[in-house]
Design a protein around this motif. Structure first.
Motif, PDB file in Angstrom:
ATOM      1  N   GLU A   4      57.898  45.070  36.036  1.00 17.49           N
ATOM      2  CA  GLU A   4      58.125  46.059  37.005  1.00 17.49           C
ATOM      3  C   GLU A   4      57.218  45.722  38.380  1.00 17.49           C
ATOM      4  OE1 GLU A   4      59.866  48.728  36.953  1.00 17.49           O
ATOM      5  OE2 GLU A   4      60.628  48.424  35.032  1.00 17.49           O
ATOM      6  N   SER A   5      56.323  45.005  38.435  1.00 16.68           N
ATOM      7  CA  SER A   5      55.398  44.449  39.445  1.00 16.68           C
ATOM      8  C   SER A   5      55.054  43.364  39.699  1.00 16.68           C
ATOM      9  CB  SER A   5      54.191  45.662  39.388  1.00 16.68           C
ATOM     10  OG  SER A   5      53.349  45.307  40.420  1.00 16.68           O
ATOM     11  N   LEU A   6      54.320  42.453  38.711  1.00 15.72           N
ATOM     12  CA  LEU A   6      53.753  41.350  39.035  1.00 15.72           C
ATOM     13  C   LEU A   6      54.597  40.317  39.144  1.00 15.72           C
ATOM     14  CD1 LEU A   6      50.730  41.716  36.398  1.00 15.72           C
ATOM     15  CD2 LEU A   6      50.838  42.446  38.732  1.00 15.72           C
ATOM     16  N   GLN A   7      55.896  40.253  38.642  1.00 14.00           N
ATOM     17  CA  GLN A   7      56.820  39.233  38.578  1.00 14.00           C
ATOM     18  C   GLN A   7      57.287  39.113  39.992  1.00 14.00           C
ATOM     19  OE1 GLN A   7      60.480  39.733  36.386  1.00 14.00           O
ATOM     20  NE2 GLN A   7      60.776  37.595  35.685  1.00 14.00           N
ATOM     21  N   ALA A   8      57.494  39.901  40.595  1.00  7.86           N
ATOM     22  CA  ALA A   8      57.949  40.162  41.946  1.00  7.86           C
ATOM     23  C   ALA A   8      57.009  39.861  42.831  1.00  7.86           C
ATOM     24  CB  ALA A   8      59.108  40.877  42.197  1.00  7.86           C
ATOM     25  N   HIS A   9      55.478  39.837  42.542  1.00  7.51           N
ATOM     26  CA  HIS A   9      54.436  40.251  43.499  1.00  7.51           C
ATOM     27  C   HIS A   9      54.263  39.084  44.385  1.00  7.51           C
ATOM     28  CE1 HIS A   9      50.426  41.111  45.193  1.00  7.51           C
ATOM     29  NE2 HIS A   9      50.579  42.317  44.624  1.00  7.51           N
ATOM     30  N   PRO A  10      54.231  39.281  45.680  1.00  7.78           N
ATOM     31  CA  PRO A  10      54.184  37.978  46.728  1.00  7.78           C
ATOM     32  C   PRO A  10      52.788  37.428  46.618  1.00  7.78           C
ATOM     33  CG  PRO A  10      53.975  40.035  47.933  1.00  7.78           C
ATOM     34  CD  PRO A  10      54.224  40.469  46.421  1.00  7.78           C
ATOM     35  N   ALA A  11      51.809  37.898  46.189  1.00  7.29           N
ATOM     36  CA  ALA A  11      50.478  37.146  46.307  1.00  7.29           C
ATOM     37  C   ALA A  11      49.681  37.477  44.987  1.00  7.29           C
ATOM     38  CB  ALA A  11      49.671  37.913  47.515  1.00  7.29           C
ATOM     39  N   VAL A  12      50.429  37.230  43.813  1.00  9.86           N
ATOM     40  CA  VAL A  12      49.373  37.261  42.552  1.00  9.86           C
ATOM     41  C   VAL A  12      48.075  36.664  42.367  1.00  9.86           C
ATOM     42  CG1 VAL A  12      49.580  36.900  40.072  1.00  9.86           C
ATOM     43  CG2 VAL A  12      51.560  37.849  41.195  1.00  9.86           C
ATOM     44  N   ARG A  13      48.276  35.119  43.014  1.00  7.47           N
ATOM     45  CA  ARG A  13      46.899  34.487  43.164  1.00  7.47           C
ATOM     46  C   ARG A  13      45.849  35.224  43.801  1.00  7.47           C
ATOM     47  NH1 ARG A  13      47.687  28.985  41.925  1.00  7.47           N
ATOM     48  NH2 ARG A  13      49.809  28.497  41.185  1.00  7.47           N
ATOM     49  N   ASN A  14      46.177  35.976  44.775  1.00  3.51           N
ATOM     50  CA  ASN A  14      45.184  36.526  45.665  1.00  3.51           C
ATOM     51  C   ASN A  14      44.655  37.873  44.958  1.00  3.51           C
ATOM     52  OD1 ASN A  14      45.417  34.128  47.550  1.00  3.51           O
ATOM     53  ND2 ASN A  14      47.113  35.539  48.651  1.00  3.51           N
ATOM     54  N   CYS A  15      45.378  38.450  44.095  1.00  2.00           N
ATOM     55  CA  CYS A  15      45.033  39.778  43.441  1.00  2.00           C
ATOM     56  C   CYS A  15      43.469  39.619  42.446  1.00  2.00           C
ATOM     57  CB  CYS A  15      46.035  40.408  42.844  1.00  2.00           C
ATOM     58  SG  CYS A  15      47.507  40.743  43.898  1.00  2.00           S
ATOM     59  N   ASP A  16      42.704  40.576  42.308  1.00  2.00           N
ATOM     60  CA  ASP A  16      42.006  40.654  41.521  1.00  2.00           C
ATOM     61  C   ASP A  16      42.035  41.614  40.491  1.00  2.00           C
ATOM     62  OD1 ASP A  16      39.906  39.383  43.005  1.00  2.00           O
ATOM     63  OD2 ASP A  16      38.948  41.323  43.755  1.00  2.00           O
ATOM     64  N   PHE A  17      42.244  40.875  39.124  1.00  2.00           N
ATOM     65  CA  PHE A  17      42.581  41.580  37.918  1.00  2.00           C
ATOM     66  C   PHE A  17      41.525  41.737  37.068  1.00  2.00           C
ATOM     67  CE2 PHE A  17      46.403  39.213  39.247  1.00  2.00           C
ATOM     68  CZ  PHE A  17      47.635  40.113  39.062  1.00  2.00           C
ATOM     69  N   TYR A  18      41.394  43.174  36.462  1.00  2.00           N
ATOM     70  CA  TYR A  18      40.660  43.628  35.606  1.00  2.00           C
ATOM     71  C   TYR A  18      41.397  44.171  34.488  1.00  2.00           C
ATOM     72  CZ  TYR A  18      37.773  43.619  39.895  1.00  2.00           C
ATOM     73  OH  TYR A  18      37.064  43.126  40.887  1.00  2.00           O
ATOM     74  N   VAL A  19      40.853  43.706  33.089  1.00  2.00           N
ATOM     75  CA  VAL A  19      41.650  43.601  31.838  1.00  2.00           C
ATOM     76  C   VAL A  19      40.623  44.062  30.807  1.00  2.00           C
ATOM     77  CG1 VAL A  19      43.366  42.573  30.276  1.00  2.00           C
ATOM     78  CG2 VAL A  19      43.389  41.800  32.474  1.00  2.00           C
ATOM     79  N   CYS A  20      41.017  45.230  29.945  1.00  2.00           N
ATOM     80  CA  CYS A  20      40.181  45.495  28.853  1.00  2.00           C
ATOM     81  C   CYS A  20      40.872  46.351  27.880  1.00  2.00           C
ATOM     82  CB  CYS A  20      39.034  46.560  29.427  1.00  2.00           C
ATOM     83  SG  CYS A  20      37.779  46.919  28.288  1.00  2.00           S
ATOM     84  N   GLY A  21      40.985  46.231  26.622  1.00  2.00           N
ATOM     85  CA  GLY A  21      41.531  46.617  25.678  1.00  2.00           C
ATOM     86  C   GLY A  21      41.669  46.250  24.409  1.00  2.00           C
ATOM     87  N   PRO A  22      42.259  46.459  23.466  1.00  2.00           N
ATOM     88  CA  PRO A  22      42.336  45.991  22.014  1.00  2.00           C
ATOM     89  C   PRO A  22      42.613  44.348  22.270  1.00  2.00           C
ATOM     90  CG  PRO A  22      43.662  48.041  21.987  1.00  2.00           C
ATOM     91  CD  PRO A  22      43.503  47.663  23.528  1.00  2.00           C
ATOM     92  N   PRO A  23      42.395  43.456  21.248  1.00  2.00           N
ATOM     93  CA  PRO A  23      42.191  42.450  21.294  1.00  2.00           C
ATOM     94  C   PRO A  23      43.867  41.562  21.419  1.00  2.00           C
ATOM     95  CG  PRO A  23      40.817  42.755  19.339  1.00  2.00           C
ATOM     96  CD  PRO A  23      41.392  44.253  20.096  1.00  2.00           C
ATOM     97  N   ALA A  24      44.772  42.227  20.873  1.00  2.00           N
ATOM     98  CA  ALA A  24      46.277  41.622  20.776  1.00  2.00           C
ATOM     99  C   ALA A  24      46.563  41.901  22.233  1.00  2.00           C
ATOM    100  CB  ALA A  24      46.981  42.155  19.825  1.00  2.00           C
ATOM    101  N   MET A  25      46.287  43.145  22.760  1.00  2.00           N
ATOM    102  CA  MET A  25      46.874  43.359  24.054  1.00  2.00           C
ATOM    103  C   MET A  25      46.238  42.752  25.076  1.00  2.00           C
ATOM    104  SD  MET A  25      45.135  45.667  26.435  1.00  2.00           S
ATOM    105  CE  MET A  25      45.601  45.106  28.244  1.00  2.00           C
ATOM    106  N   LEU A  26      44.833  42.425  25.028  1.00  2.00           N
ATOM    107  CA  LEU A  26      43.935  41.919  25.874  1.00  2.00           C
ATOM    108  C   LEU A  26      44.402  40.339  25.977  1.00  2.00           C
ATOM    109  CD1 LEU A  26      41.427  41.551  27.652  1.00  2.00           C
ATOM    110  CD2 LEU A  26      40.297  41.103  25.708  1.00  2.00           C
ATOM    111  N   GLN A  27      44.791  39.642  24.910  1.00  2.00           N
ATOM    112  CA  GLN A  27      45.291  38.281  24.640  1.00  2.00           C
ATOM    113  C   GLN A  27      46.504  37.999  25.559  1.00  2.00           C
ATOM    114  OE1 GLN A  27      43.187  35.504  23.567  1.00  2.00           O
ATOM    115  NE2 GLN A  27      44.930  34.410  24.952  1.00  2.00           N
ATOM    116  N   ALA A  28      47.620  39.002  25.031  1.00  2.00           N
ATOM    117  CA  ALA A  28      48.859  38.962  25.717  1.00  2.00           C
ATOM    118  C   ALA A  28      48.709  39.030  26.898  1.00  2.00           C
ATOM    119  CB  ALA A  28      49.793  39.984  24.934  1.00  2.00           C
ATOM    120  N   THR A  29      48.111  39.878  27.613  1.00  2.00           N
ATOM    121  CA  THR A  29      48.032  40.166  29.044  1.00  2.00           C
ATOM    122  C   THR A  29      47.432  38.898  29.571  1.00  2.00           C
ATOM    123  OG1 THR A  29      47.750  42.623  28.700  1.00  2.00           O
ATOM    124  CG2 THR A  29      47.161  41.741  30.901  1.00  2.00           C
TER     125      THR A  29
END
Length: 608
Positions: A564-589
């Protein structure tokens, strides 16, 4: 190598343990059955006395052999019921001939039924004989045509008669059939049920041997000679402890062979740890200021390569052999235990609880968004009545399988992230704690830390250390994208509040995954934030429930965020990502972000 060996030892041990239980259960089951019944002797007729062989009236064996149509290896006198016959055996075939005429005799359904009834003494009535060309599991040791005769007794007895020579081959019944299932499980031959040396049982034996050898190896490497020597006999060394600025915190005495983690703990410097020094959580990271020891496999598993080169090691795996100088993060927090009062307890979802602690002294600016504190869990024991359960989630709790008594025999420390910056909570600490027992038949015990926290009531006193952690907001004005699930809501919520309350105009996205909307905490709060701040968008991604609008979507959180968002995002490399959650979800993300080429990804795995 040792952590990997430990994991293999654990999982192989689980498989071997399950098979051992199957061996034990099947062996006990077989021992309970009466061998007389299993072998079919219960309804077997006694051996009859054979009449005298009337040799003068019959053909001689020589005459029979002379007229045989196939090569014969052996010949024997034989009674087919009351008919005298010769039983001839060739290389691949066995047949009967009349001892009077020399003509071939056939065992038909009538004769087979008569022979089966003559062998049976039970109360059942025989059915018509049925011919079996191929052997079944009940006749697996025999070949050739076989007649099956069933009896309608209580044990469903079946008598098998050879179609070649009329011999009774097997006597089977329901007791034998249950015994045969246990036998199959016992010897692990799930197809033929008779091979003692099949590949599965050999593999299980090899795995058991490997378990024993690897267990001995792990025992040897975990023991140190110094552990068997009284401490007062061991040479003493000193550990100079510095904080992250280089300021000396103190000097700790240690024995040779001691670990830095244990030595600091005895001196009152409690490094963060969820595993108690077992080299599995990676939270007790320190830095060797002089000669760093060779990194262990546990070090390499939990510490990035760059920090390893700078001398970072796990204190629980660093053995004292000489005087050391080490630097620890959050020096003041390690040395100081703080007290707080439970001010408020709120159930935000069926199994997520917000605990608000008011410290005796207000939390300072050191408590940054993304940090965590360590609650000191004392020894405790209480029953179901001591577990505080919310009334409005009663039906969810009724679905749980809970022990009658909750207890912890040793003091523990458990890490919990802040769910709100203290500066926006009147100096209070807001924790988000998940109660995670297994559902019925899941076989999981509730966590000792969460059980204790779920017994807390307003007014209770608690002790904590902190703040700790390196999960923090980056400086700059890049777009911020938060992806989380479960208790990962806590640090992400604190970060989002800190950004919005500071007046940041940077674009902010928040994707949160749950099963249903009942399990999404603070949903109304985030809806309100989205209305008040045009630069903030958030989406609840539900795996077990359809969404109602564009902010409630169906699917897995990492996949929906991608599509819905990241695949078509024009500047993914310049974004700051913060990820936290269950191990399986974290690894998949993290895997998804890596494929997209994201460069600035911060995550908190709670050291699980």
């Amino acid at each position: 190598m040792i952590p990997m060996l430990r994991k293999l030892h654990k999982w192989v041990g689980l498989l071997v343990g399950v098979q051992f239980l199957i061996w034990l259960a099947s062996g006990l089951t077989m021992s309970l059955f009466d061998h007389h019944v299993v072998s079919g002797q219960m309804h077997r007729a006694p051996a009859r006395t054979l009449p005298v062989w009337p040799a003068a009236e019959l053909l001689s064996p020589r005459e029979v052999l002379m007229s045989a149509k196939h090569p014969v290896e052996s010949v024997e006198a034989y009674w087919l019921g009351s008919t005298p016959a010769y039983r001839l055996k060739g290389e691949e075939v066995t047949w009967l001939v009349s001892a009077k005429s020399g003509e071939a005799l056939t065992v038909g359904p009538t004769i087979a039924a008569q022979l089966a009834r003559a062998d049976y003494t039970g109360s059942g009535t025989a059915s018509a004989a049925r011919l079996m060309i191929d052997p079944s599991l009940e006749t697996r040791r025999h070949s050739g045509p076989i007649w099956r005769v069933d009896f309608n007794d209580t044990d469903a007895t079946t008598v098998y008669v050879s179609g070649e020579d009329g011999r009774v081959l097997e006597r089977r019944n329901n007791t034998w059939r249950w015994f045969d299932i246990a036998w199959m499980l016992h010897i692990m031959d799930y197809s033929g049920r008779q091979d003692f040396n099949n590949a599965l049982v050999v593999t299980a034996a090899v795995a058991g041997l490997w378990m024993a050898l690897s267990g001995i190896w792990l025992l040897c490497v975990s023991l140190r000679l110094q552990e068997f020597v009284p401490a007062r006999w061991l040479p003493r060394k000193s550990i100079c402890v510095l904080d992250e600025t280089g300021k000396r915190i103190g000097i700790v005495e240690a024995h040779i062979g001691d670990t830095v983690f244990n030595a600091l703990g005895r001196a009152g410097i409690q490094l963060p740890s969820n595993c108690g020094g077992g080299q599995s959580c990676g939270m007790c990271e320190i830095r060797a200021c002089q000669r760093a020891p060779v990194a262990t496999t546990s070090d390499a598993e939990h510490i990035p390569e760059q920090r390893l080169r700078r001398g970072h090691r796990l204190a629980c795996g660093m053995v004292v052999q000489e005087d050391l100088e080490i630097a620890v993060g959050h020096g003041a927090a390690l040395m100081t235990s703080r007290a707080a009062t439970v001010e408020r307890v709120t159930a935000v979802t069926p199994f997520l609880r917000e605990i608000v602690l008011r410290p005796d002294h207000k939390a300072s600016a050191d408590f940054q968004p993304g940090c965590y504190v360590q609650l000191q869990i004392p020894r405790y024991k209480f029953g179901m009545a001591g577990l505080h359960r919310p009334d409005h989630h009663h039906e969810d709790w009724m679905a749980l399988e809970l022990p009658a008594v909750f207890r912890s025999k040793q003091p523990l420390r458990r890490a919990y992230s802040l769910a709100m910056p203290p500066v926006h909570a009147d100096g209070c600490l807001t924790l988000l704690v998940r109660f995670s027992p297994g559902r019925r038949h899941a076989g999981h015990a509730p966590g000792k830390g969460s059980s204790y926290v779920y017994s807390l009531q307003p007014g209770d006193r608690v002790t904590f250390n902190g703040p700790f952690g390196e999960f923090a907001l980056r400086r700059g004005h890049a777009e911020k994208i938060f992806i989380g699930g479960g208790a990962g809501m806590a640090p992400l919520r604190a970060m989002i509040h800190a950004l919005l309350e500071s007046g940041s105009n940077d674009p902010i996205q928040f994707w949160y995954g749950a099963r249903t909307m009942r399990e999404v905490p603070y949903a109304d709060e985030f809806d309100s934030l989205a209305r008040r701040h045009p630069n903030f968008r958030w989406h609840a991604v539900l795996s077990d429930e359809d969404g109602r609008d564009e902010n409630r979507m169906r699917g897995m959180v990492h996949q929906v965020a991608h599509d819905e968002s990241l695949q078509a995002h024009p500047a993914v490399r310049n974004c700051d990502f913060y990820v936290c959650g269950p191990p399986a979800m974290l690894q998949a993300t993290r895997d998804m972000l890596q494929k997209l080429g994201a460069q600035r990804v911060a995550f908190d795995d709670f050291k699980i």
